[in-house]
Design an enzyme around this catalytic site. Structure first.
Site, PDB file in Angstrom:
ATOM      1  N   LYS A  90       2.633  46.454  24.132  1.00 26.66           N
ATOM      2  CA  LYS A  90       2.330  47.058  22.833  1.00 26.66           C
ATOM      3  C   LYS A  90       2.473  48.575  22.944  1.00 26.66           C
ATOM      4  CE  LYS A  90      -1.483  46.796  19.448  1.00 26.66           C
ATOM      5  NZ  LYS A  90      -2.821  46.178  19.228  1.00 26.66           N
ATOM      6  N   SER A 125      -3.082  43.462  15.075  1.00 24.60           N
ATOM      7  CA  SER A 125      -2.184  44.592  15.059  1.00 24.60           C
ATOM      8  C   SER A 125      -1.121  44.514  16.157  1.00 24.60           C
ATOM      9  CB  SER A 125      -2.994  45.880  15.254  1.00 24.60           C
ATOM     10  OG  SER A 125      -3.543  45.938  16.575  1.00 24.60           O
ATOM     11  N   SER A 174      -6.811  41.507  17.547  1.00 28.94           N
ATOM     12  CA  SER A 174      -5.429  41.979  17.453  1.00 28.94           C
ATOM     13  C   SER A 174      -4.436  41.262  18.358  1.00 28.94           C
ATOM     14  CB  SER A 174      -5.365  43.485  17.736  1.00 28.94           C
ATOM     15  OG  SER A 174      -5.850  44.198  16.636  1.00 28.94           O
TER      16      SER A 174
END
Lengths: 65, 476
Positions: free
Chosen positions: B82, B156, B180
């Site tokens: 990420k 996310s 997330s």
């Protein structure tokens, strides 16, 4: 009692945040809603616990040392 | 040239083939780079693709393995992280315009550990700005769900989940503060794990909420997630909050697929309104699979699940604003609209309420840990239903709208995962079916502190009995 956008603008200015008018409405509405939602905490009981992060000895080796 | 089917092999299978010399890490990286080139314009899963350094790492891994210097299951395996984790020499943005040109000068500990294990870093994955979400205007393109490009891949760690579902990488890292990793994993039909808070180092990772932030693996199978967790978990002197609790042999603990003697708590609030009927049906079927494997099902209630929505906001907003204070003062309008108005609420929320939220959090956590005294794991849906359409919420102008659209119970995706985040316990989403629109659904499994092994064992047994994780989206 709800705050209005001017109250919120002043609070933000006090901390050095200059926020445009178009943002201020949502910030104010969201703040008032959150304060209202947090107003009655009786559903959580007497809230006597300390606010530690989690229930583990996260200091680990520091404690042991 | 490798066939596309290799892109969807599990990491474990790729690893076995690499070790035996039947699969070349260089060929595997080339395959993923071709697929990224083909699909990333549609999916916006990657922000930065490090093709040159990835090929260099793959060649090095191939040479080392050929020379008998095999490092372990991740050696030569292509991974991505990420865009929240620092990488020496690579652009790391936090998904924000603010850091659009920021180049990392060191490796986050989790990145360093992946490299030490011989993994090949393909690049950074798209995410909601500073892991907050929902971002309104993504600076690097709106991430989309491989199962339906009009649908949301989840908040996310969006790119971490969508890249796996689309066969663009073998495994990924994501950051999970309130769900997330698990939410996107459920939305995209892959596995997403949030370890126990303090299990994995957060050194070099953009923070959102210090008391909740966790880094964990996303993968196509539970076994793959276990391989990655084994590498990244454990004490890190650079992150004083990491635990010195020994890291167990997760793979060994999985054993066979039997779940005899395992007590599974079915959380009523995670399989009832506002959960969709499709999700409830899928979860009931999943519980049946666990029971058929020998698990004992026990009904459990966590009544404060629905109360997490206000408490979590009162925790996150004030804490998050502190980290970004200077940028908010000097570059306010470069933040995404949704991020910045949320942060500003945190800036003016009365400190007394924020403090009360911290105490309420302990009560919520206690409810979870008390439940885990009588069962080994807790299970339920990971989301209210399949991934929703990608939409842009209009600005809110009244308290009534805010109560409905920001804090409303029906909005509810977050409450399924937040309950376990607030407790700090490990939790994982495993593919468990599809809704009537063909969108994946996730079974959530949560366990006791530092007992990722049991969570993984239950998830692995479920995957041995089902084939949901083997489905591939039409895009691919």
């Amino acid at each position: 009692m709800d705050l209005d956008p001017e109250h919120v603008r002043l609070l933000l200015m006090q901390q050095g945040y200059a926020v445009p008018d178009e943002d201020l409405l949502e910030i104010t509405a969201s703040l008032n809603a959150l304060v209202e939602g947090m107003a009655d905490l009786s559903r959580f009981g007497p809230l006597q616990e300390e606010p530690w992060p989690i229930l583990v000895d996260y200091l680990g080796e520091q404690h042991a040392g | 040239m490798l066939a596309d089917s290799y892109a969807f092999l599990s990491l474990s299978e790729q690893s076995r083939l690499i070790r035996s010399g039947e699969l070349s890490p260089v060929a595997l990286v080339e395959l993923y780079l071709r697929r990224i080139d083909r699909y990333n314009d549609k999916l916006k899963a990657f922000i930065t693709v490090a093709a040159g350094s990835a090929m260099e790492s793959a060649r090095r891994a191939e040479g080392e393995i050929a020379a008998g210097e095999y490092r372990g299951p991740l050696h030569g395996i292509p991974v991505a992280v990420k865009d929240q984790m620092q990488i020496d020499g690579m652009r790391v943005t936090g998904g924000s315009r603010i850091y659009a040109d920021h180049v990392g000068t060191y490796d986050a500990t989790v990145v360093a550990r992946l490299r030490e294990a011989g993994a090949v870093l393909l690049g950074t994955l798209n995410c909601h700005e500073f892991q907050v979400g929902p971002t309104r205007n993504f600076p690097f393109g709106t991430p989309r769900n491989p199962w339906n490009l009009e649908r949301d891949p989840g908040v996310s760690s969006s790119g971490s989940a969508s890249s796996l579902a689309a066969g663009l990488v073998s495994a990924a890292l994501g950051g999970d503060t309130g769900g997330s990793n698990r939410g996107p994993a459920a939305a995209c039909g892959v596995v997403g794990l949030k370890p126990t808070w303090s299990r994995v180092s957060r050194h070099g990772v953009f923070p959102f909420l210090w008391t909740h932030d966790c880094v964990g693996p996303l993968a196509r199978t539970v076994e793959d997630a276990a391989h990655v967790l084994k590498v990244i978990a454990g004490r890190d002197p650079l992150d004083p909050t990491t635990s010195s609790e020994p890291v167990p042999d997760y793979l060994g603990a999985m054993g066979d697929s039997a779940l005899s003697g395992v007590r599974v708590g079915v959380v009523e609030e995670l399989v009832s309104d506002p959960t969709s009927q499709d999700a409830i049906d899928a979860m009931r079927a999943a519980f049946g699979v666990l029971a058929a494997k020998g698990a004992e099902l026990i009904d459990v209630s966590l009544p404060l699940t629905r109360e997490t929505r206000f408490v979590s906001q009162a925790l996150t907003k004030p804490e998050a604003v502190g980290y970004h204070r200077r940028n908010l003062q000097e570059r306010y309008e470069e933040f995404d609209y949704n991020t910045r108005v949320g942060f500003m609420v945190g800036a003016v929320l009365p400190a007394g309420l924020a403090s009360s939220a911290q105490r309420a959090r302990v009560v919520i956590a206690r409810q979870v840990t008390d439940a885990l005294k009588s069962v080994d794991v807790l299970v339920g849906s990971c989301t209210a239903g399949g991934a929703p359409l990608i939409t842009q919420r209009q600005p809110i102008t009244t308290k009534k709208e805010a109560l409905e659209k920001i804090y409303g119970e029906k909005k509810g995706q977050g409450q399924y995962t937040r309950i376990f985040s607030m407790a700090g316990v490990p939790a994982m989403s495993v593919p468990a079916g599809f809704d009537r629109d063909g969108m994946p659904l996730g079974l959530q499994i949560a366990g006791r502190y530092f007992d990722e092994a049991t969570v993984l064992r239950v998830g692995h047994a479920f995957q041995l009995a089902t084939d949901w994780h083997g489905r591939t989206p039409p895009l691919a």
